[in-house]
Scaffold this motif. Structure first.
Motif, PDB file in Angstrom:
ATOM      1  N   ARG A  79     -57.914  61.224 -43.535  1.00 17.67           N
ATOM      2  CA  ARG A  79     -57.904  61.630 -41.833  1.00 17.67           C
ATOM      3  C   ARG A  79     -56.868  62.400 -41.015  1.00 17.67           C
ATOM      4  O   ARG A  79     -55.497  61.328 -41.412  1.00 17.67           O
ATOM      5  N   VAL A  80     -57.090  63.770 -41.308  1.00 15.58           N
ATOM      6  CA  VAL A  80     -55.096  64.453 -40.811  1.00 15.58           C
ATOM      7  C   VAL A  80     -55.673  65.435 -39.721  1.00 15.58           C
ATOM      8  O   VAL A  80     -57.166  66.140 -39.377  1.00 15.58           O
ATOM      9  N   ASP A  81     -56.247  64.787 -38.696  1.00 13.44           N
ATOM     10  CA  ASP A  81     -55.920  65.067 -36.921  1.00 13.44           C
ATOM     11  C   ASP A  81     -54.935  66.325 -35.972  1.00 13.44           C
ATOM     12  O   ASP A  81     -54.971  67.136 -35.605  1.00 13.44           O
ATOM     13  N   ASP A  82     -53.718  65.581 -36.866  1.00 15.63           N
ATOM     14  CA  ASP A  82     -52.321  66.603 -36.584  1.00 15.63           C
ATOM     15  C   ASP A  82     -51.632  66.399 -37.717  1.00 15.63           C
ATOM     16  O   ASP A  82     -51.735  65.625 -38.681  1.00 15.63           O
ATOM     17  N   VAL A  83     -50.164  67.265 -37.524  1.00 17.16           N
ATOM     18  CA  VAL A  83     -49.709  66.988 -38.502  1.00 17.16           C
ATOM     19  C   VAL A  83     -48.207  67.987 -37.928  1.00 17.16           C
ATOM     20  O   VAL A  83     -47.841  68.113 -36.523  1.00 17.16           O
ATOM     21  N   VAL A  84     -47.267  66.713 -38.161  1.00 18.34           N
ATOM     22  CA  VAL A  84     -45.526  66.961 -37.238  1.00 18.34           C
ATOM     23  C   VAL A  84     -44.175  66.982 -38.450  1.00 18.34           C
ATOM     24  O   VAL A  84     -44.824  66.392 -39.786  1.00 18.34           O
ATOM     25  N   VAL A  85     -44.138  68.354 -38.695  1.00 18.79           N
ATOM     26  CA  VAL A  85     -42.845  68.927 -39.412  1.00 18.79           C
ATOM     27  C   VAL A  85     -41.870  67.651 -39.479  1.00 18.79           C
ATOM     28  O   VAL A  85     -41.035  67.528 -38.110  1.00 18.79           O
ATOM     29  N   ILE A  86     -41.019  66.746 -40.176  1.00 17.30           N
ATOM     30  CA  ILE A  86     -40.540  65.984 -40.305  1.00 17.30           C
ATOM     31  C   ILE A  86     -38.879  67.102 -40.808  1.00 17.30           C
ATOM     32  O   ILE A  86     -37.892  66.634 -40.168  1.00 17.30           O
ATOM     33  N   HIS A  87     -38.804  67.498 -41.849  1.00 16.50           N
ATOM     34  CA  HIS A  87     -38.031  68.400 -42.129  1.00 16.50           C
ATOM     35  C   HIS A  87     -38.093  69.818 -42.539  1.00 16.50           C
ATOM     36  O   HIS A  87     -39.889  69.586 -43.401  1.00 16.50           O
ATOM     37  N   ASP A  88     -37.434  70.600 -42.512  1.00 10.90           N
ATOM     38  CA  ASP A  88     -37.801  71.812 -42.950  1.00 10.90           C
ATOM     39  C   ASP A  88     -36.200  72.297 -43.629  1.00 10.90           C
ATOM     40  O   ASP A  88     -35.119  73.153 -42.301  1.00 10.90           O
ATOM     41  N   SER A  89     -36.532  72.529 -44.529  1.00 10.23           N
ATOM     42  CA  SER A  89     -35.720  73.565 -45.838  1.00 10.23           C
ATOM     43  C   SER A  89     -36.096  73.939 -46.441  1.00 10.23           C
ATOM     44  O   SER A  89     -37.239  75.101 -46.516  1.00 10.23           O
ATOM     45  N   ASP A  90     -35.550  74.389 -48.124  1.00 11.87           N
ATOM     46  CA  ASP A  90     -36.307  74.808 -48.803  1.00 11.87           C
ATOM     47  C   ASP A  90     -37.634  73.917 -49.050  1.00 11.87           C
ATOM     48  O   ASP A  90     -38.385  75.006 -49.925  1.00 11.87           O
ATOM     49  N   ARG A  91     -37.691  72.861 -48.982  1.00 10.01           N
ATOM     50  CA  ARG A  91     -39.551  71.929 -48.840  1.00 10.01           C
ATOM     51  C   ARG A  91     -39.210  71.264 -47.722  1.00 10.01           C
ATOM     52  O   ARG A  91     -38.059  71.322 -47.051  1.00 10.01           O
ATOM     53  N   VAL A  92     -40.612  70.892 -47.203  1.00 13.83           N
ATOM     54  CA  VAL A  92     -40.673  70.670 -45.872  1.00 13.83           C
ATOM     55  C   VAL A  92     -41.601  69.217 -46.268  1.00 13.83           C
ATOM     56  O   VAL A  92     -41.916  68.664 -47.210  1.00 13.83           O
ATOM     57  N   ALA A  93     -41.119  67.869 -45.093  1.00 15.91           N
ATOM     58  CA  ALA A  93     -41.670  66.918 -45.147  1.00 15.91           C
ATOM     59  C   ALA A  93     -42.630  67.366 -43.765  1.00 15.91           C
ATOM     60  O   ALA A  93     -42.407  67.262 -42.508  1.00 15.91           O
ATOM     61  N   LEU A  94     -44.191  66.247 -44.054  1.00 20.46           N
ATOM     62  CA  LEU A  94     -45.049  66.638 -43.127  1.00 20.46           C
ATOM     63  C   LEU A  94     -45.806  65.571 -42.506  1.00 20.46           C
ATOM     64  O   LEU A  94     -45.862  64.628 -43.765  1.00 20.46           O
ATOM     65  N   SER A  95     -45.467  64.365 -41.513  1.00 19.50           N
ATOM     66  CA  SER A  95     -46.069  63.361 -40.766  1.00 19.50           C
ATOM     67  C   SER A  95     -47.861  63.709 -40.562  1.00 19.50           C
ATOM     68  O   SER A  95     -47.957  64.676 -40.053  1.00 19.50           O
ATOM     69  N   LEU A  96     -48.625  63.246 -41.428  1.00 15.36           N
ATOM     70  CA  LEU A  96     -50.055  63.809 -41.289  1.00 15.36           C
ATOM     71  C   LEU A  96     -50.473  62.285 -40.604  1.00 15.36           C
ATOM     72  O   LEU A  96     -50.541  61.292 -40.807  1.00 15.36           O
TER      73      LEU A  96
END
Length: 280
Positions: free
Chosen positions: A23-40
């Motif tokens: 279940r994904v109601d929202d996405v938060v960008v945790i880290h943004d560089s040449d690749r990204v980390a997303l909290s779902l």
């Protein structure tokens, strides 16, 4: 990532997780560089989303995580509700991990050293085809020596980085008797303080070399708590690490936030580290 690419990466991470039943109601960008980390949210998943050109790195990271999970290493876990593999969507490579909420307390140097000791012991229990740290140094050296790849690097800085990378790499690798599998970049940003205790993340940097190469990424106080460490070698590895860090920042296409600051600061840190070794 560029804004358009970031939006596509977020969408790819969201859709991939949703289609796997998370279940994904929202996405938060945790880290943004040449690749990204997303909290779902609210499924409690961390999605690592990289351009498809980094597919091999993402697959390597997942393989490292799978093998370390079998030997109880202090590392972040892959998401257990889906197959432990890399998913491809819209020209992105996506891996799904357990999300660990932050714990505010700092990690004491002795605890940091304990994590590295346990991690190195776990790495000695697995068999993995990983590059030598000198391969990574060679990659950084190519960026420095190619003016088209690093057109804004001034000549004094280019000479400093080239000499440091080539000289220290050769000196440190001359004696390989103590080489083993390493994390590769266990700096404070890659050690999370969680309710399960400190856990290492970003496993794609796994390589072979002396344990001092890992210790050189940690705060200086940590080495004093790691039994048997060669402190002179830690200092030389720290100078080498700063030279690699600086080389990446001078790449034409580097996307690290506040890159201009770290371009200048990186060269300053290299000089200071060399002085500490008596090599300035």
């Amino acid at each position: 990532m560029e804004p358009l690419e970031l939006r596509r990466a977020v969408a790819a991470g969201r859709v991939t997780a949703s289609e796997l039943g998370l279940r994904v109601d929202d996405v938060v960008v945790i880290h943004d560089s040449d690749r990204v980390a997303l909290s779902l949210v609210p499924c409690g998943v961390l999605a690592r989303v990289a351009p498809l050109g980094q597919l091999a790195d993402s697959e390597f990271e997942v393989e490292v995580a799978r093998r370390l999970a079998d030997v109880d290493a202090p590392v972040a876990e892959l998401e257990p509700r889906v197959d432990p593999r890399v998913y491809v969507r819209d020209a992105f490579a996506i891996s799904l991990w357990t999300y660990y909420g932050p714990v505010e307390s700092e990690i004491a140097p002795a605890d940091y050293a304990d994590v590295l000791l346990r991690h190195h012991a776990a790495l000695r229990q697995i068999d993995l085809d990983a590059p030598h740290f000198t391969d990574r140094v060679a990659g950084a050296l190519r960026e420095v020596n190619d003016r088209e790849r690093s057109p804004e690097l001034p000549d004094p800085g280019r000479e400093l980085l080239s000499d440091t990378l080539s000289g220290l790499s050769a000196a440190i690798s001359a004696e390989k008797a103590g080489d083993q599998l390493l994390h590769g970049e266990p700096h404070p940003g890659n050690l999370l303080n969680t309710r399960r205790g400190p856990l290492l993340v970003d496993l794609a940097t796994c390589c072979r070399g002396p344990i001092e190469f890992d210790l050189a990424h940690a705060p200086e106080e940590v080495g004093a708590h790691y039994a048997g460490a060669d402190h002179g070698l830690i200092h030389r590895c720290r100078a080498l690490n700063w030279a690699m860090f600086s080389a990446w920042r001078w790449r034409r296409d580097d996307q690290m936030p506040d890159r201009d600051h770290w371009r200048a600061e990186g060269l300053t840190r290299v000089r200071a580290a060399l002085d500490r070794c008596g090599l300035g």
